[in-house]
Design a protein around this motif. Structure first.
Motif, PDB file in Angstrom:
ATOM      1  N   THR A 140      13.396   4.978  -4.734  1.00  0.00           N
ATOM      2  CA  THR A 140      13.039   6.281  -3.705  1.00  0.00           C
ATOM      3  C   THR A 140      12.153   5.702  -2.551  1.00  0.00           C
ATOM      4  N   ILE A 141      10.963   4.989  -3.082  1.00  0.00           N
ATOM      5  CA  ILE A 141      10.099   4.589  -1.956  1.00  0.00           C
ATOM      6  C   ILE A 141      10.851   3.700  -1.148  1.00  0.00           C
ATOM      7  N   ILE A 142      11.358   2.638  -1.673  1.00  0.00           N
ATOM      8  CA  ILE A 142      12.097   1.815  -0.505  1.00  0.00           C
ATOM      9  C   ILE A 142      13.264   2.363   0.530  1.00  0.00           C
ATOM     10  N   LYS A 143      13.918   3.491  -0.160  1.00  0.00           N
ATOM     11  CA  LYS A 143      14.824   4.111   0.637  1.00  0.00           C
ATOM     12  C   LYS A 143      14.206   4.918   1.912  1.00  0.00           C
ATOM     13  N   ARG A 144      12.951   5.087   1.937  1.00  0.00           N
ATOM     14  CA  ARG A 144      12.294   5.890   2.846  1.00  0.00           C
ATOM     15  C   ARG A 144      12.200   4.998   4.263  1.00  0.00           C
ATOM     16  N   TYR A 145      12.194   3.792   4.278  1.00  0.00           N
ATOM     17  CA  TYR A 145      11.923   2.861   5.469  1.00  0.00           C
ATOM     18  C   TYR A 145      13.268   2.300   5.826  1.00  0.00           C
ATOM     19  N   PRO A 146      13.211   2.265   7.151  1.00  0.00           N
ATOM     20  CA  PRO A 146      14.561   1.665   7.637  1.00  0.00           C
ATOM     21  C   PRO A 146      14.595   0.125   7.846  1.00  0.00           C
ATOM     22  N   ILE A 147      13.352  -0.352   7.495  1.00  0.00           N
ATOM     23  CA  ILE A 147      13.413  -2.071   7.624  1.00  0.00           C
ATOM     24  C   ILE A 147      14.226  -2.530   6.419  1.00  0.00           C
ATOM     25  N   PHE A 148      14.404  -1.787   5.421  1.00  0.00           N
ATOM     26  CA  PHE A 148      15.300  -2.622   4.437  1.00  0.00           C
ATOM     27  C   PHE A 148      16.695  -2.025   4.565  1.00  0.00           C
ATOM     28  N   LYS A 149      17.600  -2.917   4.105  1.00  0.00           N
ATOM     29  CA  LYS A 149      19.098  -2.758   3.932  1.00  0.00           C
ATOM     30  C   LYS A 149      19.175  -1.540   3.207  1.00  0.00           C
ATOM     31  N   GLU A 150      20.351  -0.679   3.463  1.00  0.00           N
ATOM     32  CA  GLU A 150      20.353   0.681   2.685  1.00  0.00           C
ATOM     33  C   GLU A 150      20.679   0.460   1.183  1.00  0.00           C
ATOM     34  N   GLU A 151      21.505  -0.737   0.888  1.00  0.00           N
ATOM     35  CA  GLU A 151      21.792  -1.026  -0.435  1.00  0.00           C
ATOM     36  C   GLU A 151      20.719  -1.679  -1.381  1.00  0.00           C
ATOM     37  N   MET A 152      19.665  -1.834  -0.677  1.00  0.00           N
ATOM     38  CA  MET A 152      18.610  -2.591  -1.567  1.00  0.00           C
ATOM     39  C   MET A 152      17.953  -1.507  -2.722  1.00  0.00           C
ATOM     40  N   GLY A 153      18.099  -0.226  -2.150  1.00  0.00           N
ATOM     41  CA  GLY A 153      17.575   0.653  -3.095  1.00  0.00           C
ATOM     42  C   GLY A 153      18.349   0.786  -4.136  1.00  0.00           C
ATOM     43  N   TRP A 154      19.789   0.779  -4.201  1.00  0.00           N
ATOM     44  CA  TRP A 154      20.541   0.755  -5.096  1.00  0.00           C
ATOM     45  C   TRP A 154      20.410  -0.407  -6.240  1.00  0.00           C
ATOM     46  N   ILE A 155      20.336  -1.640  -5.661  1.00  0.00           N
ATOM     47  CA  ILE A 155      20.323  -2.806  -6.239  1.00  0.00           C
ATOM     48  C   ILE A 155      18.776  -2.863  -7.104  1.00  0.00           C
ATOM     49  N   GLY A 207       0.917  -1.127   0.082  1.00  0.00           N
ATOM     50  CA  GLY A 207      -0.099   0.034  -0.118  1.00  0.00           C
ATOM     51  C   GLY A 207       0.854   1.164   0.024  1.00  0.00           C
ATOM     52  N   LEU A 208       1.929   1.567   0.864  1.00  0.00           N
ATOM     53  CA  LEU A 208       2.878   2.449   0.628  1.00  0.00           C
ATOM     54  C   LEU A 208       3.641   2.537  -0.525  1.00  0.00           C
ATOM     55  N   VAL A 209       3.905   1.448  -1.249  1.00  0.00           N
ATOM     56  CA  VAL A 209       4.628   1.470  -2.523  1.00  0.00           C
ATOM     57  C   VAL A 209       3.599   2.055  -3.654  1.00  0.00           C
ATOM     58  N   GLU A 210       2.233   1.437  -3.495  1.00  0.00           N
ATOM     59  CA  GLU A 210       1.289   1.930  -4.227  1.00  0.00           C
ATOM     60  C   GLU A 210       1.023   3.844  -4.233  1.00  0.00           C
ATOM     61  N   GLY A 211       0.964   4.291  -2.940  1.00  0.00           N
ATOM     62  CA  GLY A 211       1.018   5.426  -2.749  1.00  0.00           C
ATOM     63  C   GLY A 211       2.107   6.166  -3.156  1.00  0.00           C
ATOM     64  N   GLY A 212       3.390   5.744  -3.065  1.00  0.00           N
ATOM     65  CA  GLY A 212       4.504   6.672  -3.623  1.00  0.00           C
ATOM     66  C   GLY A 212       4.428   6.396  -5.254  1.00  0.00           C
TER      67      GLY A 212
END
Length: 357
Positions: free
Chosen positions: A275-290, A261-266
């Protein structure tokens, strides 16, 4: 009627004594996945497993009966007490069509989980026994020797006298200290449980992510979970909007519904998945770059799949490392208590020697 409510009603409940052990679940899922891979239908595979697991014939027969009435495999397994993580993964597999791969992975996941729990029990049992034994010794000393120690020891005003007073006060209040610690632990547990009940699955993951001991595990687990499930959908040629819509349906897990739902809103605001993934600390930092690199090279399904495997490997390695640290810490606590016991037993002799000079 809400789907979750309907699912609870159609899922039969059995007593905890009959619930499948983790090893049994892992074996069942692995064999079923292998049979499906060899071309067996789901019904034929379950029928064959009745011969391979004779102790579970009744349960497997009930699964077959549920499948004939239109209930899916995930809900049938939930009724046998299968792991919630396994059930949720299987529900998603009916959306992306990777049932065989999911069955085999869940088997490996349960096997690894059981292995880590066995290792944790092995690491904890001996030092915990020593801790209990040492505290029992302290209680026995308090009951038997404390009156004698109080009459034999006369605390001086020097540093040694301060140590004597501390030890005597600790022994005198030992039952209160133990009961107080247990009460505090129980209170914290009940308050935490009550507080977490009011939070959604996604909010709980954010809270655990702020706990230093669990933050790395939370990040690795949810990065693995998100990448793995989305990779399956991308491999089937689906677009991101379609995946998000499916994930928000009734078959998705509570956590996956919220994050989707958060991804859909973004996406509606024009943001990219990176950009959406980088907003949430529950994901690893490098995940957005991958994700960004995968989109750039049109290899997003492959990159997500490989990254999910790496997250799972790092998660297991970090759990093993922390388990390895736990035993020395417990032994250190035991050593401190044992030294205190020796000091208490030697105090009368040292006091009498000091009075001779």
């Amino acid at each position: 009627m809400h789907v979750d409510t309907l699912r609870r009603r159609i899922t039969w409940r059995i007593s905890s004594e009959k619930r499948w052990l983790a090893k049994e679940q892992a074996y069942f899922l692995k064999r079923l996945g292998e049979l499906l891979k060899e071309g067996f239908s789901l019904s034929d595979g379950l029928a064959f497993l009745k011969m391979m697991q004779p102790k579970r014939v009744d349960d497997i027969q009930r699964m077959l009966a549920k499948l004939e009435t239109g209930i899916n495999l995930a809900d049938a397994l939930a009724g046998c007490g299968f792991s919630e993580q396994v059930v949720s993964q299987l529900r998603l597999s009916f959306l992306h069509g990777k049932l065989t791969e999911t069955l085999l992975f869940c088997s490996d996941f349960l096997t690894e989980k059981d292995k880590q729990l066995h290792k944790l029990r092995k690491v904890l049992i001996y030092p915990l026994f020593l801790l209990v034994f040492a505290n029992v010794m302290l209680i026995a000393i308090r009951q038997v020797l404390l009156p004698s120690l109080e009459t034999m020891l006369v605390p001086s005003e020097e540093g040694s006298g301060l140590m004597v007073r501390i030890i005597l006060n600790y022994l005198e209040n030992l039952p209160l200290i133990i009961l107080g610690t247990m009460a505090l632990g129980a209170g914290v547990f009940l308050l935490s449980k009550s507080y977490l009940k009011k939070k959604s699955a996604f909010q709980k993951s954010l809270l655990f992510c702020r706990v230093p001991l669990f933050s790395k595990w939370v990040q690795l687990y949810y990065s693995f979970f998100f990448c793995r499930e989305y990779a399956y959908f991308f491999r089937n040629g689906m677009q991101l909007n379609q995946i998000v819509s499916l994930m928000r349906g009734d078959e998705g897990t509570a956590w996956m519904k919220e994050i989707s739902g958060l991804v859909e809103g973004g996406l509606m605001q024009g943001d990219s998945l990176t950009t959406i993934i980088k907003r949430y600390p529950i994901f690893k930092e490098e995940m957005g770059w991958i994700i960004y690199h995968g989109e750039l090279t049109s290899q997003l399904p492959i990159k997500l799949s490989m990254y999910s495997e790496e997250c799972f490997r790092l998660l297991i390695a970090d759990i093993e490392q922390k388990i390895g640290w736990l035993q020395p810490v417990l032994f250190l606590m035991v050593a401190v208590i044992v030294m205190a016991i020796y000091l208490i037993l030697l105090m009368p002799m040292l006091s009498s020697l000091g009075g001779m000079y």
